[in-house]
Design a protein around this motif. Structure first.
Motif, PDB file in Angstrom:
ATOM      1  N   ASP A 162      11.514 -42.282   0.382  1.00 45.35           N
ATOM      2  CA  ASP A 162      11.021 -41.218   1.646  1.00 45.35           C
ATOM      3  C   ASP A 162      10.111 -40.192   0.908  1.00 45.35           C
ATOM      4  O   ASP A 162       9.810 -39.277   1.619  1.00 45.35           O
ATOM      5  N   ASP A 174      11.449 -36.677   1.615  1.00 46.82           N
ATOM      6  CA  ASP A 174      11.585 -36.048   3.008  1.00 46.82           C
ATOM      7  C   ASP A 174      12.997 -36.212   3.405  1.00 46.82           C
ATOM      8  O   ASP A 174      13.599 -37.183   3.820  1.00 46.82           O
ATOM      9  N   LYS A 193      13.893 -37.958   6.947  1.00 45.14           N
ATOM     10  CA  LYS A 193      13.773 -39.440   6.886  1.00 45.14           C
ATOM     11  C   LYS A 193      15.125 -39.634   6.257  1.00 45.14           C
ATOM     12  O   LYS A 193      15.691 -40.618   6.581  1.00 45.14           O
TER      13      LYS A 193
END
Length: 338
Positions: free
Chosen positions: A173, A176, A179
């Motif tokens: 990700d 992130d 996420k």
């Protein structure tokens, strides 16, 4: 002297020798993690043979205690007089110093490789033909996939699984966090059974037939496949994975009380010998011996390993952030139920 009197003398001498032998016998208790039974059965016998040959009149017995590593550490803090610990997580050894002052503060530097004679990583065991087509961590969040692995609150095995999944998702990700948390929420939601230890999870998957994927140490899933049938299961090692160290230590306070310091030290040093390292690789554990790993390369698929220290800032931070009551793990489980 009568024959009867001579028999009594001989009998007395034999009894004295027997009692002397018993008095000189050494006994070690190895407190180990849940799925290490077969490995130490294979390691203990040659070490005992070696010890007995070099210590005539001082025969050695090694007894084993197996459970989730955190449970094992707690038992020692509560009074179990284990001589050595062979665990699958650093914190379960460190707690013996931090909360019980049972081992020296410098325990990690007393033996090579941070006192870890071998290491592993996580792997997936899937059923014959890989019917759900499981190849990487990303496949484990599909709604049609049910997972089996032990509870991270009670098992080092489970904590490594959780952290491996988080670390792989984080890298995929690009860091992130939203996420990654969404990934982990679904990942945990897909767990069908949270056993307390790795061996319980094995039983749930292989004997009770629950779940599509068992996540455990690479060593464990390969040994399960050998035990339950090579044609019935397949092993998948994901491309991004965690380095799982297996730290060992003698318990200073206990070996002083038990008068077993020499045997305990010799036992753990034996784990680094070529003989022991070769045995260890045959149980699908990885070792820090480049030549041996090259010879055994067919056993160990290539995977990109990350360390807890680099991905999470170390075990102290991990425990306080993820596994304390009300930490990330509890929040993610609650989110999955919501």
């Amino acid at each position: 002297m009568t024959l009867q009197a001579m028999k009594k003398i001989v009998s007395g001498i034999a009894l004295s020798l027997s009692l002397a032998g018993a008095a000189n016998a050494t006994e070690l208790l190895n407190s180990s993690y849940d799925v290490s039974r077969e490995l130490f059965v294979a390691l203990n016998a040659p070490f005992v043979k070696q010890w007995d040959a070099s210590h005539p009149g001082d025969p050695l017995t090694i007894k084993m205690s197996h459970a989730g590593s955190s449970k094992q550490a707690l038992a020692i803090l509560q009074g179990l007089r284990a001589d050595v610990v062979t665990y699958n997580q650093v914190t379960d050894v460190q707690v013996l110093h931090d909360k019980g002052n049972l081992i020296a503060a410098d325990w990690k530097s007393r033996l090579p490789n941070n006192s870890s004679p071998f290491y592993s990583t996580m792997a997936f065991l899937v059923r014959k033909g890989n019917p759900k087509q499981i190849h990487d961590w990303s496949d484990l969040t599909r709604s049609d996939v049910k997972l089996i692995f032990p509870n991270p609150k009670t098992s080092g095995n489970g904590r490594y699984t959780y952290l491996a999944a988080w670390g792989a998702a984080d890298k995929a990700d690009g860091g992130d966090q939203a996420k990654t948390r969404a990934f982990m929420t679904q990942f945990l939601k897909n767990v069908e059974v949270f056993d307390t230890g790795g061996r319980g999870a094995t039983t749930t998957f292989a004997e009770r037939g629950l779940g599509d994927v068992l996540i455990s140490f690479e060593s464990e899933v390969n040994n399960i496949r050998n035990q339950y049938g090579k044609d019935e299961y397949e092993v998948v090692v994901p491309k991004t994975n965690i380095l799982a160290e297996f730290p060992v230590a003698w318990v200073d306070k206990n070996v002083a009380t038990n008068k077993t310091a020499d045997a305990a030290s010799a036992y753990l040093n034996y784990l680094y010998t070529p003989e022991a390292q070769n045995i260890i690789t045959h149980y699908y554990y990885r070792v820090n011996n480049a030549q041996l790993m090259a010879e055994q390369k067919d056993r160990f698929p290539q995977t990109n390993l990350f360390r807890v220290e680099e991905a999470f800032g170390g075990w102290d931070k991990v425990m306080k952030t993820h596994f304390v009551s009300g930490g990330e793990l509890d929040k993610l489980l609650a989110a999955g139920r919501g």
